[in-house]
Write a protein that holds these residues in place. Structure first.
Motif, PDB file in Angstrom:
ATOM      1  N   UNK A   1       0.720  -1.217   0.039  1.00  0.00           N
ATOM      2  CA  UNK A   1       0.117   0.135   0.013  1.00  0.00           C
ATOM      3  C   UNK A   1       0.813   1.294  -0.188  1.00  0.00           C
ATOM      4  N   UNK A   2       0.564   2.102  -0.590  1.00  0.00           N
ATOM      5  CA  UNK A   2       1.218   3.447  -0.631  1.00  0.00           C
ATOM      6  C   UNK A   2       1.686   3.983   0.747  1.00  0.00           C
ATOM      7  N   UNK A   3       0.481   3.711   1.660  1.00  0.00           N
ATOM      8  CA  UNK A   3       0.936   4.567   2.996  1.00  0.00           C
ATOM      9  C   UNK A   3       2.192   3.826   3.537  1.00  0.00           C
ATOM     10  N   UNK A   4       2.063   2.410   3.417  1.00  0.00           N
ATOM     11  CA  UNK A   4       3.097   1.543   3.988  1.00  0.00           C
ATOM     12  C   UNK A   4       4.563   1.932   3.306  1.00  0.00           C
ATOM     13  N   UNK A   5       4.702   2.060   1.980  1.00  0.00           N
ATOM     14  CA  UNK A   5       5.754   2.502   1.309  1.00  0.00           C
ATOM     15  C   UNK A   5       6.250   3.809   1.662  1.00  0.00           C
ATOM     16  N   UNK A   6       5.344   4.880   1.959  1.00  0.00           N
ATOM     17  CA  UNK A   6       5.998   6.009   2.145  1.00  0.00           C
ATOM     18  C   UNK A   6       6.620   5.947   3.750  1.00  0.00           C
TER      19      UNK A   6
END
Lengths: 977, 424, 94
Positions: C83-88
């Motif tokens: 997920x984008x949040x996890x990546x960020x």
């Protein structure tokens, strides 16, 4: 006498009638077209591509390069069908291709006699003078001579379908290694799919006289097939060619449902499968290769294993005086089986000098080569390198085997050379694919079973399946020893690629001229570019290259195979997506009502929208559109605008979010109000426009243009999830949930008052221009009402849940009768927006800025919003930038043309003087003349100036006056009234 | 005697005849295979179409002969060897149109130029339109073409029917309403272009060095003075990158980030068929274009796969999409069979337009960003790049193909898609 | 291709829409003296590596989530999907 009395997998009691080149022939059930032709003594079936040399049946499989026929006739006709792959059916009609004159007397054979002048790449060196002759004379002749079969030029009458399958293990090829592997997997309970291109499963077992476990190999085959059939976790797919290997274990396969495409016209002829597998095993065996000698292309010359299979499986006696030429043990197997079947095998020539002949009751010559074959339409004799002439009408050749590793190359795996068996073997197959048996260069049957067992045990274990017991297979031992490629180059006309007519001489010439890299050689000579993709020719060609360059095979390199394994009909790839079903239709909620009101529909993306509603007696579309505009502007009109994108935006940060995604400010929009919004891309170019309404502190409703509904929503999700993940914003597309109608015209308020809940006051004071509110209509249907106007009239847009839309439109048109309510379509909508100077798709084309649109002042200078920074770039803000303005013809009788360019009067029509272009035009029924919108340099400062709108495509020049884009009610009094 | 010598040296019908009579023994190597010298005036990295045409025009038009072309693989192994062979100049924007028109003019005279039959065949390029809005855009484009000296015709449905009776006018999902025709557009035998240019450059002394991979740039005091290769260091006054598809990979060795993504474009060819299609046809409501080669194969393609890739192969969704597009407008091809599919790597630029420019490193030049339109640009790209290399001034028709155009905002976006390379 | 959606399991790539390099997640903020060059570099320049590439895919015909897929551009092998949040989060932690 072309058939044996007994044996084989044919039903001698079931005779099938077919015709070839108009001659009525008889075949047997179980035949392929090629075995049936051979069963009638027919070898000559076609002509080669360049020299129009006679061609016979060369193989018994899908790699066939020569026996290509035109199957069936008229709209059912299908070109380039390999006779070796068609299961014979009653009534089959086939014709030979690519000859001028009859098959046996082809006028273009003259090319063969001129072959010295038609050497490799000759066409690159000539046909250049005189210049005009290339396109007018030379090229048409070449085009007509080239090509193979013919298309009917009529729409394909067949249906094609698509399907999806999932499995743990995909087994490609149902020969001995494939079936054995499948059985091991099946017993573990793994989900197994076995595909094979043949209509009879078994692979080489169908054509061999092997002994397995003390019995006939066909008996073993029967047992194993019946066990496999009993598993629920196994799917057996004969007649299914695995044509391609793609990323992540996805495979493409083509299943033939009907060999006769006239059968079951309403059912699919082919099914294109996508198979998702966890692991696959490639068990595709090996393909035999030919041997190079002069005239090795004559009909009657056939691969040895193929000849054996024709005899064993189809009971074909391929010739009356058969000879065999081999460099390995396979030729001897053929000799043995043919003799056993009663064929007259006159001689076997083995290149190897020092072998111990495995069979003795046959004339044989060891350590000799064939120098030349003789014959015209069929081989008649051969000459050995010692000068000995042998009369023969059929020659089996075996130059060894090439693993059938096509599919290991589809993800750019490059095979490597195996010095032991003198063939290329798989090197780096796709991930999660294992190559088993002959496909992997293992040619001994006993070893093949061993290989299957070891590999499968490991694969299944890795896939998490339990170990199962599997009985050993004892199979008659066959040695395979092949001699290496000779170190000399054969003389004379020696064919490497039978279909494309690439000869040894061509390769020599190409190398001599510098085209010696494998890829250059392929491109210069067309070696390996025939419909067999070089399955028969590549390795032979490389062997010549290796001799000329004096380099070992592994240094010569190889080209790689591309999908598909065998050619796939374009129709099968398209499936059902053709004609009206090319893309799905999206219908507006009032579609049925519009249809019953005689609407003419137009495609808008996937939507069908009502374009206008002709009345009886109206002869042109203009009459209808003019009436719709006038009636709307004098009374009231209604238009379905559901196709606009609608997005609900909720959350504490919704306001900030809108400020971020729109170029203009939204945070301060009062509750109960709507605002026009301009959306930019981050590069500062205008992206989309629409309105957004605020229903409560944290709830906004956005509309987008029809064309950009999907991309805007995607963009908003990006802005939310990726750029502002911490914001409290929730988005949902409601385009399909709310039907929306524009109700426009001086009487629109009166009409709406009749349907609105009487408690709701929509007077101008209480519900002014740009107001919005949640109301209910028609005794309780919830609705959203927006006082917005695209037409420039006093107007509303009303949204209601889609399920009430049909009822709503019927009711309102009934009630509207007393106000002269008129339905209007997209044309009238377009006319009214041009009269008002609103930008639409033609203006918002992804190339224009807010500045160009005359909306530059709207773009926020302070906030960080998408696109504002980059919209400030130097070149986008130049003094002489394009501005959107209006245009009227000086001569009011002239019609403007969208796409015209503007040139100052008196200047030449050229690029330097191009000042802009006309983006949209319409006939204004209110002004009674043509009007246009367009972009012209500094247009907003040039009102009243006259320029030329030029349309050199039609050689038209119209003098136009630059005008404000607001043609109708420029002050906007009506919409506020 | 001179005439006889010409006939024997040059490629011609006479030469073919002579060689045919004498056993095809007199053909010379099409080009030499020299070892690299220590130093050149110009090194062109990339022996594909654009690199070879640059070398050809440098040596034949600008008198710069001390030139090497360094090719990692075999000559013409890049996209010149894997495209769909279409030439045309039907561009809209003033920054593009004159450039592609120059290219078309060079194509028209290519055989005379290079003495090599590249089979330039002006069969006409048709772009179908299916709605009034599309027609308006094509009228704008057609007029822009005529204004800059190219040819264009607008065909209505009846005119189109006469030219292409086999299109589906009855049952199409998106009705075929007409087409923009450029008669001078057409097809070329793509590999022959590379060979013709190579031979023509070689004759003038250009060293074409195959199997020579550039591993790094030698940069001294902000000036690029040579390259490191698998065949050793080679110096030059000017180094010209010309490796579309791999531009980012190569230029990163000089520390340069580019406004480019690499994407895979698939192409397809059917089995050989007797002539059915005369023109190049492009579908306006789906992703499909097609022509028929002189050998008889339908050569067709569509959209890029859409994700960054250097793999030179694609996946099924695009294959299906393209064939659906084909069946949507010409259902007669249903029984023609797709013989081979392959992929090429495209330099997809941020506005869909190319670059022919100096870089900020002195002596290092850049040519790339051709998206999937590089083939038709081959002659003009080489010509304009040669101009830039010889004179250090951009050729007037390529003056806007600058690397810094995005900073200034002078974007050249034919499709209006913005900084999203996979949509161009 | 098949993308292993962190919530929904294996999904055919045709359910997704591709955007580009995951660096696009880190858009500069406009301030009073914003340099257009920062935006230019963000918007227009790409590393475009031949090899490991973190990239944005949008599950348009699915749950509408934006994902970061780590994929090898030379052979399409997918190494990771987040997920984008996890990546960020993990990007910022680095």
């Amino acid at each position: 006498m072309y058939r044996t009395k007994t044996g084989g997998l044919i039903n001698r009691k079931k005779v099938l009638n077919f015709s070839f080149n108009g001659k009525n022939l008889k075949g047997l059930e179980g035949d392929t077209l090629s075995s049936a032709l051979l069963g009638n003594g027919i070898h000559l079936v076609g002509r080669s591509f360049k020299y129009h040399r006679p061609r016979g049946i060369f193989t018994s499989g899908s790699e066939e390069p020569s026996a290509l026929v035109q199957l069936d006739e008229k709209k059912f006709t299908e070109p380039n069908i390999r006779a070796t792959t068609v299961k014979l059916f009653d009534g089959l009609v086939a014709n030979s291709q690519n000859h001028f004159g009859s098959l046996s007397w082809d006028f273009m054979r003259i090319n063969d006699y001129l072959s010295n002048f038609l050497s490799a790449g000759f066409y690159y060196k000539t046909f250049m003078w005189p210049k005009a002759f290339w396109e007018k004379v030379y090229e048409p002749i070449i085009r007509n001579a080239a090509g193979l079969g013919k298309l009917s030029k009529e729409p394909d009458p067949s249906i094609y379908d698509k399907g999806f399958l999932h499995c743990d293990l995909l087994v490609i090829g149902a020969g001995p290694s494939g079936l054995y592997s499948a059985l091991i997997a099946a017993r573990t309970g793994a989900k197994v799919i076995i595909v094979d291109e043949d209509f009879t499963l078994g692979g080489s077992l169908n054509g061999e006289k092997l002994e397995i476990n003390g019995g006939l190999c066909t008996d073993w085959l029967g047992t194993i097939l019946s066990e496999l059939t009993s598993f629920k976790n196994v799917r057996l797919m004969p007649k299914t060619t695995l044509y391609g290997s793609f990323d992540h274990g996805i495979y493409g396969a083509l299943e033939i449902r009907n060999y006769n495409s006239r059968d079951n016209l309403k059912k699919p002829r082919h099914i294109l499968w996508k198979i998702y597998s966890k692991f696959s095993v490639l068990c595709t065996g090996a393909l035999e290769r030919s041997i190079l000698f002069e005239n090795n292309d004559l009909p009657g010359i056939m691969l040895s294993k193929s000849m054996r299979h024709y005899c064993n499986r189809w009971g074909v006696i391929p010739g009356q005086h058969i000879s065999i030429y081999t460099n390995n043990d396979d030729g001897w197997e053929t000799a043995k089986d043919l003799k056993e079947a009663g064929c007259n095998v006159i001689c076997i020539i083995d290149q190897r000098p020092d072998i111990n002949p495995p069979i003795k009751n046959i004339d044989y010559v060891l350590g000799r080569k064939i120098a030349k074959a003789y014959g015209n339409l069929r081989i008649s004799s051969i000459k050995l390198d010692n000068g000995k002439i042998i009369k023969t009408d059929c020659l089996a050749v075996s130059g060894g085997f090439n693993p059938n590793l096509h599919l290991t190359c589809h993800q750019r795996g490059r095979p490597k050379w195996d010095e032991l068996n003198h063939c290329f073997i798989p090197n780096n197959p796709p991930k999660n694919m294992s190559v088993i048996g002959a496909a992997n260069g293992i040619f001994n049957y006993q070893d093949i079973f061993k290989d299957s067992k070891i590999k499968l045990t490991k694969i299944l274990q890795n896939l998490g399946h339990k170990k199962v017991s599997i009985e050993e297979v004892k199979i008659s031992n066959r040695v395979y020893k092949v001699s290496p490629f000779p170190k000399n180059i054969p003389e004379g006309k020696v064919w490497v690629d039978l279909q494309n007519d690439v000869t040894v001489k061509d390769i020599k010439l190409a190398v001599h001229e510098g085209f010696h890299s494998v890829e250059l050689l392929k491109r210069y000579t067309t070696l390996g570019m025939a419909t067999d993709q070089g399955k028969n020719s590549n390795v032979l060609g490389l062997s010549i290259l290796s001799v000329i360059k004096n380099k070992p095979m592994d240094e010569v390199g190889t080209t790689i195979f591309r999908p598909p394994f065998t050619p796939v009909p374009i129709g099968a790839f398209a499936g059902r997506s053709r004609g009206k079903h090319f893309k799905p239709f999206r219908l507006t909620p009032s579609h049925n009502w519009a249809k019953s009101n005689n609407a003419v529909f137009v495609e808008a993306g996937n939507w069908l929208r009502a374009q206008w509603f002709p009345l009886k007696g109206e002869k042109t579309w203009r009459e209808s559109v003019d009436r719709e505009v006038i009636q709307t502007r004098t009374n009231v009109g209604i238009c379905d605008v559901t196709t606009l994108g609608k997005i609900d935006i909720k959350g504490k940060d919704a306001g900030a979010f809108l400020n971020f995604v729109y170029a203009n400010n939204f945070g301060k929009l009062p509750i109960g109000k709507v605002r026009y919004g301009l959306m930019l891309r981050d590069d500062g170019i205008a992206f989309d426009d629409g309105t957004t309404a605020r229903f409560s502190e944290n709830h906004f409703v956005m509309t987008t243009t029809t064309a950009n509904a999907v991309t805007v929503f995607r963009h908003l999700e990006f802005c939310k999830q990726c750029l502002n993940p911490d914001w409290d914003v929730h988005l949902i597309s409601t385009t399909d949930h709310w039907a929306q109608f524009a109700v426009a015209g001086p009487k629109s308020r009166k009409l709406l008052q009749e349907i609105c809940d009487p408690k709701i006051d929509i007077s101008n004071d209480k519900f002014p221009f740009m107001a919005c509110g949640e109301i209910n209509v028609l005794k309780g249907i919830p609705a959203r009402l927006f006082r917005i106007s695209f037409s420039g009239e006093l107007a509303y847009e009303i949204a209601i849940p889609r399920r009430y839309a049909d009822f709503f439109i019927k009711e309102i048109s009934e009630i509207g009768k007393k106000y002269n309510l008129v339905p209007y379509g997209t044309e009238a909508l377009g006319v009214m927006r041009i009269e008002k100077g609103h930008a639409a798709g033609n203006e918002l084309n992804g190339q224009t800025t807010a500045n160009n649109l005359g909306l530059g002042k709207m773009v926020s200078k302070l906030n960080d919003c998408i696109g504002n920074t980059m919209s400030e770039r130097e070149e986008l803000n130049k003094e002489n930038t394009l501005k959107l303005v209006g245009f009227i013809p000086t001569n009011k009788n002239q019609s403007l043309v969208a796409g015209s360019h503007f040139i100052e009067k008196g200047q030449t029509e050229n690029l330097e003087n191009d000042q802009g272009w006309m983006s949209s035009v319409a006939f204004s029924p209110m002004l009674k003349h043509s009007i246009g919108l367009g972009y012209i340099i500094r247009g907003n400062q040039r009102y009243g100036e006259k320029v030329h709108a030029v349309n050199p495509l039609r050689k038209e020049i119209i003098e136009v006056e630059i005008h404000s884009p607001h043609f109708y009610d420029p002050e906007g009094e009506l919409l506020r009234g | 005697m001179m005439i006889f010598w010409c006939l024997i040296m040059n490629y011609s019908g006479f030469k073919i005849f002579w060689e045919g009579l004498t056993g095809n023994k007199g053909w010379k190597k099409a080009w030499r295979e020299p070892n690299p010298k220590k130093e050149y005036d110009v090194i062109i990295i990339g022996g594909g179409g654009h690199g070879l045409s640059t070398a050809y025009y440098l040596s034949n038009r600008f008198n710069v002969n001390n030139v090497a072309v360094l090719e990692k693989g075999w000559l013409g192994s890049g996209n010149i060897g894997r495209n769909t062979t279409i030439i045309r100049s039907n561009y809209l924007l003033p920054e593009n149109q004159p450039f592609y028109e120059l290219s078309l003019k060079l194509w028209e005279n290519l055989e005379n130029d290079t003495n090599y039959n590249s089979m330039v065949s002006q069969r006409g390029v048709l772009n179908l339109f299916h709605s009034d809005g599309q027609r308006d855009a094509f009228v704008r484009r057609g007029n822009a073409m005529i204004l800059s000296g190219a040819d264009a015709n607008l065909l209505n449905e009846n005119e189109l029917k006469k030219m292409c009776p086999y299109l589906d006018y009855q049952n199409a999902r998106f009705p075929i309403k007409g087409a923009l025709l450029q008669k001078r557009g057409g097809t070329v035998r793509h590999d022959a272009v590379a060979w013709g240019y190579a031979r023509g450059a070689d004759v003038k002394g250009v060293d074409i060095i195959q199997n020579c991979e550039v591993e790094g740039f030698i940069i001294k005091n902000g000036k690029c003075v040579g390259v490191e290769t698998n065949k050793g260091i080679i110096k030059a006054k000017k180094i010209a990158s010309c490796v579309a598809g791999s531009s980012s990979k190569l230029m990163s060795k000089a520390g340069i980030r580019l406004p480019i993504e690499s994407h895979v474009l698939q192409a397809f060819v059917s089995e050989g068929l007797k002539p059915v299609l005369d023109n190049v046809i492009t579908f306006g409501a789906g992703h499909f274009y097609v022509s028929q080669s002189d050998k008889g194969g339908l050569v067709f393609g569509g959209d890029i796969d859409g994700y960054n890739s250097y793999a030179q192969r694609g996946n099924l969704p695009v294959v299906e999409d393209v064939c659906e597009g084909g069946m949507a407008i010409m259902p007669m091809i249903g029984r023609a069979r797709l013989l081979r599919m392959w992929g090429g790597i495209m330099d997809m630029s941020m506005d869909g337009s190319p670059f022919i420019d100096k870089t900020h490193i002195n002596g290092l030049y850049f040519n790339g960003g051709w998206c999937y339109g590089g083939f038709k640009a081959t002659p003009a790209s080489g010509y304009c790049y040669a101009h830039l290399l010889a004179k250090d001034e951009p050729h007037p028709v390529a003056r806007d193909f600058k690397l810094d155009r995005f900073i200034k905002g002078k974007i050249i976006d034919e499709k209006g898609q913005g900084a999203q390379p996979n949509l161009h | 291709m098949i993308i292993q959606h962190p919530d929904l399991g294996p999904r055919d790539s045709s359910e997704f829409v591709y955007k580009g390099d995951a660096e696009l997640l880190f858009r500069p903020k406009r301030t009073e003296n914003t340099d257009q060059k920062i935006f230019h570099d963000y918007l227009y320049l790409r590393n475009n590596p031949a090899g490991k590439h973190c990239e944005l895919w949008y599950h348009e015909y699915g749950d509408r989530s934006w994902l970061v897929v780590t994929r090898d551009t030379t052979n399409h092998e997918i190494l990771k999907v987040e997920h984008v949040e996890d990546y960020i989060k993990s990007y910022k932690a680095k």
